[in-house]
Design an enzyme around this catalytic site. Structure first.
Site, PDB file in Angstrom:
ATOM      1  N   LYS A  17       1.091   4.150  -2.900  1.00  0.00           N
ATOM      2  CA  LYS A  17       0.757   5.555  -2.617  1.00  0.00           C
ATOM      3  C   LYS A  17       1.968   6.461  -2.860  1.00  0.00           C
ATOM      4  O   LYS A  17       1.812   7.613  -3.267  1.00  0.00           O
ATOM      5  CB  LYS A  17       0.233   5.690  -1.180  1.00  0.00           C
TER       6      LYS A  17
ATOM      7  N   TYR B 118       0.841  -1.210   0.000  1.00  0.00           N
ATOM      8  CA  TYR B 118       0.000   0.000   0.000  1.00  0.00           C
ATOM      9  C   TYR B 118       0.877   1.262   0.000  1.00  0.00           C
ATOM     10  O   TYR B 118       0.638   2.200  -0.780  1.00  0.00           O
ATOM     11  CB  TYR B 118      -0.897  -0.031   1.242  1.00  0.00           C
TER      12      TYR B 118
HETATM   13  P1  NAP Z   1     -13.400   2.533   0.980  1.00  0.00           P
HETATM   14  O1  NAP Z   1     -14.460   3.054   1.881  1.00  0.00           O
HETATM   15  O2  NAP Z   1     -12.971   1.118   1.098  1.00  0.00           O
HETATM   16  O3  NAP Z   1     -13.824   2.828  -0.550  1.00  0.00           O
HETATM   17  C1  NAP Z   1     -13.029   2.410  -1.617  1.00  0.00           C
HETATM   18  C2  NAP Z   1     -13.731   2.693  -2.910  1.00  0.00           C
HETATM   19  O4  NAP Z   1     -12.906   2.217  -3.983  1.00  0.00           O
HETATM   20  C3  NAP Z   1     -15.068   1.966  -3.025  1.00  0.00           C
HETATM   21  O5  NAP Z   1     -16.005   2.815  -3.626  1.00  0.00           O
HETATM   22  C4  NAP Z   1     -14.747   0.790  -3.951  1.00  0.00           C
HETATM   23  O6  NAP Z   1     -15.841   0.423  -4.772  1.00  0.00           O
HETATM   24  C5  NAP Z   1     -13.675   1.388  -4.834  1.00  0.00           C
HETATM   25  N1  NAP Z   1     -12.846   0.381  -5.471  1.00  0.00           N
HETATM   26  C6  NAP Z   1     -12.053  -0.557  -4.880  1.00  0.00           C
HETATM   27  N2  NAP Z   1     -11.459  -1.304  -5.816  1.00  0.00           N
HETATM   28  C7  NAP Z   1     -11.890  -0.838  -7.048  1.00  0.00           C
HETATM   29  C8  NAP Z   1     -11.641  -1.180  -8.387  1.00  0.00           C
HETATM   30  N3  NAP Z   1     -10.799  -2.180  -8.714  1.00  0.00           N
HETATM   31  N4  NAP Z   1     -12.260  -0.492  -9.365  1.00  0.00           N
HETATM   32  C9  NAP Z   1     -13.104   0.523  -9.076  1.00  0.00           C
HETATM   33  N5  NAP Z   1     -13.385   0.901  -7.824  1.00  0.00           N
HETATM   34  C10 NAP Z   1     -12.785   0.217  -6.820  1.00  0.00           C
HETATM   35  O7  NAP Z   1     -12.045   3.398   1.140  1.00  0.00           O
HETATM   36  P2  NAP Z   1     -11.806   4.912   1.623  1.00  0.00           P
HETATM   37  O8  NAP Z   1     -11.348   4.877   3.019  1.00  0.00           O
HETATM   38  O9  NAP Z   1     -12.944   5.775   1.251  1.00  0.00           O
HETATM   39  O10 NAP Z   1     -10.525   5.282   0.717  1.00  0.00           O
HETATM   40  C11 NAP Z   1     -10.632   5.999  -0.503  1.00  0.00           C
HETATM   41  C12 NAP Z   1      -9.229   6.387  -0.966  1.00  0.00           C
HETATM   42  O11 NAP Z   1      -8.588   7.157   0.052  1.00  0.00           O
HETATM   43  C13 NAP Z   1      -8.326   5.186  -1.226  1.00  0.00           C
HETATM   44  O12 NAP Z   1      -7.476   5.447  -2.322  1.00  0.00           O
HETATM   45  C14 NAP Z   1      -7.518   5.093   0.056  1.00  0.00           C
HETATM   46  O13 NAP Z   1      -6.286   4.461  -0.140  1.00  0.00           O
HETATM   47  C15 NAP Z   1      -7.371   6.555   0.410  1.00  0.00           C
HETATM   48  N6  NAP Z   1      -7.072   6.823   1.817  1.00  0.00           N
HETATM   49  C16 NAP Z   1      -7.964   6.486   2.795  1.00  0.00           C
HETATM   50  C17 NAP Z   1      -7.657   6.771   4.124  1.00  0.00           C
HETATM   51  C18 NAP Z   1      -8.591   6.465   5.264  1.00  0.00           C
HETATM   52  O14 NAP Z   1      -8.204   6.647   6.421  1.00  0.00           O
HETATM   53  N7  NAP Z   1      -9.803   6.013   5.026  1.00  0.00           N
HETATM   54  C19 NAP Z   1      -6.431   7.371   4.424  1.00  0.00           C
HETATM   55  C20 NAP Z   1      -5.559   7.695   3.404  1.00  0.00           C
HETATM   56  C21 NAP Z   1      -5.896   7.427   2.104  1.00  0.00           C
HETATM   57  P3  NAP Z   1     -16.661  -0.963  -4.603  1.00  0.00           P
HETATM   58  O15 NAP Z   1     -16.954  -1.128  -3.131  1.00  0.00           O
HETATM   59  O16 NAP Z   1     -17.873  -0.733  -5.428  1.00  0.00           O
HETATM   60  O17 NAP Z   1     -15.783  -2.040  -5.140  1.00  0.00           O
END
Ligand code: NAP
Length: 248
Positions: A160, A156
């Site tokens: 990133k 990961y």
């Molecule tokens: P999340 O709730 O798990 O949502 C992830 C989203 O990505 C879902 O809508 C999922 O869609 C979609 N996705 C996953 N694999 C995919 C694929 N192969 N093709 C198309 N869509 C796909 O995650 P989140 O926490 O909101 O994170 C969103 C972004 O922010 C990510 O890039 C993550 O690395 C980053 N981020 C998050 C955090 C945090 O603390 N939450 C911190 C730093 C960075 P489906 O469910 O429909 O598959």
């Protein structure tokens, strides 16, 4: 006038969490919104209706972000359905955590393909259009983990960190055509993903953050509104942290 009126945005992975918050904020601020999802089909379909309630054009596409050909087809469909595109948000992401000694090749490949290759796929697919029209804002969602590293998340963190290199290179290559490319690095954001974790673990994370709380998806989305808007017209090649001073 709303800050994103007249813009059309494509947000990947918007069925939940941060992507969903970005799509909703964009619609609230007047942008037409195309978005993708993969496994959460019902949530994706429901979001389309929620976005339309803001009086903007909205459409969800089931599309695998890691698939190069699918990204080409997606962008072509969005441009045809919406009559144009000028904002791209690469948000789709997954984790498959383990210590390096226990990490399989599949865990490595899956995370690199969904998180990093996906950004290449869509940037490549929009580049010609954005350059030709001499306007475009690309926003890639990275993470503080991509800057600092994290034990148990080598795949990961590498994905990133790769996004940051891609972002800066694209900003340098496309800047002369008025195409901007920035990355947003969230810290610990409280989403559905974190709701299922042990409350004690989550509290210990909060305690380690100078602002003493996790961030909300809306707080990341607000930064993405700014980067999509003309308010950020001279900002490119940057990594903006939304982390409550975690990495300060
Ligand atoms: P999340 O709730 O798990 O949502 C992830 C989203 O990505 C879902 O809508 C999922 O869609 C979609 N996705 C996953 N694999 C995919 C694929 N192969 N093709 C198309 N869509 C796909 O995650 P989140 O926490 O909101 O994170 C969103 C972004 O922010 C990510 O890039 C993550 O690395 C980053 N981020 C998050 C955090 C945090 O603390 N939450 C911190 C730093 C960075 P489906 O469910 O429909 O598959």
């Amino acid at each position: 006038m709303k800050i994103l009126e007249g813009k059309t945005a494509l947000v990947t992975g918007a069925s939940k969490g941060i992507g969903r918050a970005i799509a909703l904020k964009y619609a609230e601020e007047g942008a037409n919104v195309a978005f993708t999802y993969l496994s959460s089909v019902e949530k994706g379909q429901a979001l389309e209706e929620e976005l339309k309630a803001f009086g903007v054009q909205a459409k969800g596409y089931r599309s695998d972000a890691s698939d190069y050909t699918a990204a080409e087809e997606l962008v072509a469909s969005v441009i045809s359905d919406f009559g144009g595109l000028n904002v791209l948000v690469n948000n789709a992401g997954i984790t498959k955590d383990n210590l390096i000694m226990r990490m399989t090749e599949e865990m490595w490949d899956d995370v690199i393909n969904v998180n990093l290759k996906s950004c290449f796929n869509t940037v490549k697919a929009v580049a010609r259009t954005f350059m030709k029209q001499k306007v475009g804002s690309i926003i890639n969602i990275t993470s503080v983990v991509g800057v600092k590293g994290n034990a148990g998340q080598a795949n990961y963190a590498a994905s990133k960190a790769g996004i940051i290199g891609l972002t800066k290179s694209v900003a340098l290559e496309l800047g002369s055509r008025n195409v901007r490319c920035n990355a947003v690095a969230p810290g610990f954001i409280e989403t559905e993903m974190t709701e299922v974790l042990d409350p004690k673990t989550v509290q210990s994370w909060r305690d380690a953050i100078p602002m003493k709380r996790g961030g909300q998806p809306d707080e990341v989305a607000n930064c993405c509104v700014f980067l999509a808007s003309d308010m950020s017209s001279y900002i490119s090649g940057q990594v903006i942290h939304v982390d409550g001073a975690l990495l300060t």
